[in-house]
Design an enzyme around this catalytic site. Structure first.
Site, PDB file in Angstrom:
ATOM      1  N   SER A   8      -7.150  -0.282   0.439  1.00 23.61           N
ATOM      2  CA  SER A   8      -8.242   0.625  -0.129  1.00 23.61           C
ATOM      3  C   SER A   8      -8.195   1.716  -0.732  1.00 23.61           C
ATOM      4  O   SER A   8      -7.750   2.905   0.365  1.00 23.61           O
ATOM      5  CB  SER A   8      -9.733   0.384   0.797  1.00 23.61           C
ATOM      6  OG  SER A   8     -10.857   1.715   0.832  1.00 23.61           O
ATOM      7  N   HIS A  32      -7.223  -2.948  -3.126  1.00 30.75           N
ATOM      8  CA  HIS A  32      -9.293  -2.595  -3.248  1.00 30.75           C
ATOM      9  C   HIS A  32      -9.442  -1.773  -3.216  1.00 30.75           C
ATOM     10  O   HIS A  32      -9.562  -0.363  -2.743  1.00 30.75           O
ATOM     11  CB  HIS A  32      -9.009  -2.796  -1.132  1.00 30.75           C
ATOM     12  CG  HIS A  32     -10.164  -2.970  -1.065  1.00 30.75           C
ATOM     13  ND1 HIS A  32     -10.817  -4.707  -0.877  1.00 30.75           N
ATOM     14  CD2 HIS A  32     -11.594  -2.191  -0.497  1.00 30.75           C
ATOM     15  CE1 HIS A  32     -12.252  -4.719  -0.111  1.00 30.75           C
ATOM     16  NE2 HIS A  32     -12.312  -3.663  -0.443  1.00 30.75           N
ATOM     17  N   ASP A  34     -13.508   0.005  -4.075  1.00 31.06           N
ATOM     18  CA  ASP A  34     -14.543   0.005  -3.449  1.00 31.06           C
ATOM     19  C   ASP A  34     -16.189   0.602  -4.611  1.00 31.06           C
ATOM     20  O   ASP A  34     -15.677   1.712  -4.570  1.00 31.06           O
ATOM     21  CB  ASP A  34     -14.769   0.909  -2.467  1.00 31.06           C
ATOM     22  CG  ASP A  34     -13.998   0.130  -1.215  1.00 31.06           C
ATOM     23  OD1 ASP A  34     -14.482  -1.284  -1.115  1.00 31.06           O
ATOM     24  OD2 ASP A  34     -12.869   0.451  -0.458  1.00 31.06           O
ATOM     25  N   MET A  36     -18.850   1.310  -5.412  1.00 32.70           N
ATOM     26  CA  MET A  36     -20.205   1.667  -4.379  1.00 32.70           C
ATOM     27  C   MET A  36     -21.238   2.623  -5.406  1.00 32.70           C
ATOM     28  O   MET A  36     -20.781   3.052  -6.584  1.00 32.70           O
ATOM     29  CB  MET A  36     -20.140   2.636  -3.571  1.00 32.70           C
ATOM     30  CG  MET A  36     -19.215   2.149  -2.569  1.00 32.70           C
ATOM     31  SD  MET A  36     -18.837   3.302  -1.114  1.00 32.70           S
ATOM     32  CE  MET A  36     -17.611   2.899  -0.167  1.00 32.70           C
ATOM     33  N   HIS A  65     -14.619  -4.328  -4.231  1.00 29.70           N
ATOM     34  CA  HIS A  65     -15.576  -4.602  -3.937  1.00 29.70           C
ATOM     35  C   HIS A  65     -16.872  -3.878  -4.520  1.00 29.70           C
ATOM     36  O   HIS A  65     -17.149  -3.648  -4.240  1.00 29.70           O
ATOM     37  CB  HIS A  65     -14.577  -4.778  -2.181  1.00 29.70           C
ATOM     38  CG  HIS A  65     -15.867  -4.597  -1.439  1.00 29.70           C
ATOM     39  ND1 HIS A  65     -15.750  -3.220  -0.090  1.00 29.70           N
ATOM     40  CD2 HIS A  65     -17.306  -4.990  -1.344  1.00 29.70           C
ATOM     41  CE1 HIS A  65     -16.615  -4.254   0.643  1.00 29.70           C
ATOM     42  NE2 HIS A  65     -17.508  -4.288  -0.035  1.00 29.70           N
ATOM     43  N   MET A  67     -19.998  -3.108  -4.131  1.00 26.77           N
ATOM     44  CA  MET A  67     -20.955  -2.858  -2.962  1.00 26.77           C
ATOM     45  C   MET A  67     -22.040  -2.051  -4.083  1.00 26.77           C
ATOM     46  O   MET A  67     -22.430  -0.743  -3.663  1.00 26.77           O
ATOM     47  CB  MET A  67     -20.731  -1.487  -1.576  1.00 26.77           C
ATOM     48  CG  MET A  67     -19.784  -2.697  -0.594  1.00 26.77           C
ATOM     49  SD  MET A  67     -19.055  -1.326   0.154  1.00 26.77           S
ATOM     50  CE  MET A  67     -17.533  -1.104  -1.201  1.00 26.77           C
ATOM     51  N   MET A 136     -17.747  -8.593   6.499  1.00 27.18           N
ATOM     52  CA  MET A 136     -17.387  -6.968   6.991  1.00 27.18           C
ATOM     53  C   MET A 136     -17.259  -6.332   8.778  1.00 27.18           C
ATOM     54  O   MET A 136     -17.790  -6.314   9.458  1.00 27.18           O
ATOM     55  CB  MET A 136     -18.231  -5.983   6.175  1.00 27.18           C
ATOM     56  CG  MET A 136     -18.517  -6.431   4.903  1.00 27.18           C
ATOM     57  SD  MET A 136     -17.588  -5.652   3.432  1.00 27.18           S
ATOM     58  CE  MET A 136     -17.436  -3.448   4.840  1.00 27.18           C
ATOM     59  N   GLY A 141     -19.944   1.486   3.337  1.00 28.57           N
ATOM     60  CA  GLY A 141     -20.108   2.783   2.886  1.00 28.57           C
ATOM     61  C   GLY A 141     -19.170   3.625   2.740  1.00 28.57           C
ATOM     62  O   GLY A 141     -19.166   4.979   2.166  1.00 28.57           O
ATOM     63  N   GLY A 143     -14.981   4.515   4.459  1.00 27.45           N
ATOM     64  CA  GLY A 143     -14.197   4.424   5.536  1.00 27.45           C
ATOM     65  C   GLY A 143     -13.812   5.534   6.076  1.00 27.45           C
ATOM     66  O   GLY A 143     -15.006   5.619   7.078  1.00 27.45           O
ATOM     67  N   ASP A 174     -12.841  -5.948   7.015  1.00 23.72           N
ATOM     68  CA  ASP A 174     -12.833  -4.890   5.378  1.00 23.72           C
ATOM     69  C   ASP A 174     -13.452  -3.708   6.741  1.00 23.72           C
ATOM     70  O   ASP A 174     -14.331  -4.181   6.716  1.00 23.72           O
ATOM     71  CB  ASP A 174     -13.263  -4.917   4.001  1.00 23.72           C
ATOM     72  CG  ASP A 174     -13.327  -3.368   3.711  1.00 23.72           C
ATOM     73  OD1 ASP A 174     -12.911  -2.841   4.569  1.00 23.72           O
ATOM     74  OD2 ASP A 174     -14.080  -3.819   2.590  1.00 23.72           O
ATOM     75  N   GLY A 175     -13.061  -2.956   6.917  1.00 21.51           N
ATOM     76  CA  GLY A 175     -13.721  -1.537   8.146  1.00 21.51           C
ATOM     77  C   GLY A 175     -12.580  -1.379   9.641  1.00 21.51           C
ATOM     78  O   GLY A 175     -12.846  -2.004  10.034  1.00 21.51           O
ATOM     79  N   GLY A 176     -12.193   0.002   9.400  1.00 20.69           N
ATOM     80  CA  GLY A 176     -11.592  -0.259  10.654  1.00 20.69           C
ATOM     81  C   GLY A 176     -10.723  -0.903  11.633  1.00 20.69           C
ATOM     82  O   GLY A 176     -10.456  -1.140  12.631  1.00 20.69           O
TER      83      GLY A 176
HETATM   84  C1  DX5 Z   1     -16.755   0.441   3.586  1.00 23.38           C
HETATM   85  C2  DX5 Z   1     -15.334  -0.456   2.277  1.00 23.38           C
HETATM   86  C3  DX5 Z   1     -13.519  -0.359   3.170  1.00 23.38           C
HETATM   87  C4  DX5 Z   1     -13.080   1.100   3.248  1.00 23.38           C
HETATM   88  C5  DX5 Z   1     -12.664   0.873   4.268  1.00 23.38           C
HETATM   89  O1  DX5 Z   1     -17.846   0.096   2.805  1.00 23.38           O
HETATM   90  O2  DX5 Z   1     -16.031  -1.484   1.691  1.00 23.38           O
HETATM   91  O3  DX5 Z   1     -12.790  -0.882   2.182  1.00 23.38           O
HETATM   92  O4  DX5 Z   1     -12.064   1.619   2.472  1.00 23.38           O
HETATM   93  O5  DX5 Z   1     -11.365   2.229   5.007  1.00 23.38           O
HETATM   94  P1  DX5 Z   1     -11.140   2.032   6.124  1.00 23.38           P
HETATM   95  O6  DX5 Z   1     -10.335   1.263   6.536  1.00 23.38           O
HETATM   96  O7  DX5 Z   1     -10.623   3.583   6.647  1.00 23.38           O
HETATM   97  O8  DX5 Z   1     -12.292   1.910   7.705  1.00 23.38           O
HETATM   98 ZN    ZN Z   2     -14.029  -2.816   1.354  1.00 25.15          ZN
END
Ligand code: DX5
Ligand code: ZN
Length: 219
Positions: A8, A32, A34, A36, A65, A67, A136, A141, A143, A174-176
């Site tokens: 991402s 990826h 994002d 937003m 992605h 959002m 998710m 929202g 990273g 996606d996320g963590g």
């Molecule tokens: C968060 C995004 C993710 C984000 C993940 O809402 O959709 O794509 O970049 O970041 P990490 O991998 O650091 O959690």
């Molecule tokens: Zn994402």
């Protein structure tokens, strides 16, 4: 399904996006992106003009992605611009069937995302419209958030539903996602892994992608 890694760029340097994309070229399966809008999520990133420029500058396929509050209005434009995968959120789409079909008609893979609190069972009938289900593993929202373990049963459930219908739908998380959490996701049935901090927070993002891939493949 083979393991795929989608770094991402939310965790990359936004002033040097093409260079940052180049750092994972050849290692990553996807890039990826994002999008937003500060309405669907409390953060603002970039939109179609930046994605159009990025698509000209990179060779890795782009995974958008969205959002955003009104994906029915915007999603098809990303596919028409050349994004190879476009994902809309269940919580935002008002006409998901029309929009998912529009994404496919424009030549991209159709993605459908569920927030951590959104159950997958309600969307079983929608599966034929979906090429990739994004589950998710943080609230969308930002990273660098902590992985939510409570989503793992939903990944298993989604994989069961997809197998029951004999479908080939990818499951993206996606996320963590990191060295510490990717194996749990793979064991549960995910096959496409987004990683922001765990790739761009490292000195060698390409090596980080390969390390994540090895862990997921070994799970
Ligand atoms: C968060 C995004 C993710 C984000 C993940 O809402 O959709 O794509 O970049 O970041 P990490 O991998 O650091 O959690
Ligand atoms: Zn994402």
């Amino acid at each position: 399904m083979a393991v795929q890694i989608s770094p991402s760029i939310l965790s990359a340097d936004f002033a040097r996006l093409a260079d940052e994309a180049a750092r994972v070229e050849g290692a990553a399966d996807w890039l990826h992106v994002d999008v937003m809008d500060n309405h669907f999520v409390p953060n603002l990133t970039l939109g179609l003009p930046v994605v159009e420029s990025l698509l000209k500058a990179v060779s890795t396929p782009v995974d958008c992605h969205l959002m955003i509050e009104d994906p029915d209005r915007w999603a098809i434009g990303y596919a028409e611009a050349g994004a190879q995968s476009v994902t809309i959120h269940a919580e935002a789409a008002k006409a998901p069937v029309r929009t998912l079909r529009g994404i496919r008609s424009a030549g991209a893979r159709s993605g459908f995302a569920l927030n951590p609190a959104t159950a997958v069972d309600s969307y079983e009938d929608l599966l034929p419209e979906i090429d990739m289900l994004l589950l998710m593993t943080v609230e969308p929202g930002f990273g660098g958030q902590r992985f939510i373990d409570g989503v793992l049963p939903k990944i298993r459930r989604a994989r069961q539903l997809i197998s029951k219908h004999g479908m080939e739908i990818w499951i993206q998380v996606d996320g963590g996602v990191s060295d510490d959490t990717i194996e749990r996701c793979a064991e549960a049935g995910a096959d496409v892994f987004v990683a922001g901090n765990a790739v761009y927070g490292r000195d060698d993002p390409a090596a980080a992608v390969q390390a994540l891939r090895a862990l997921a493949e070994g799970a």
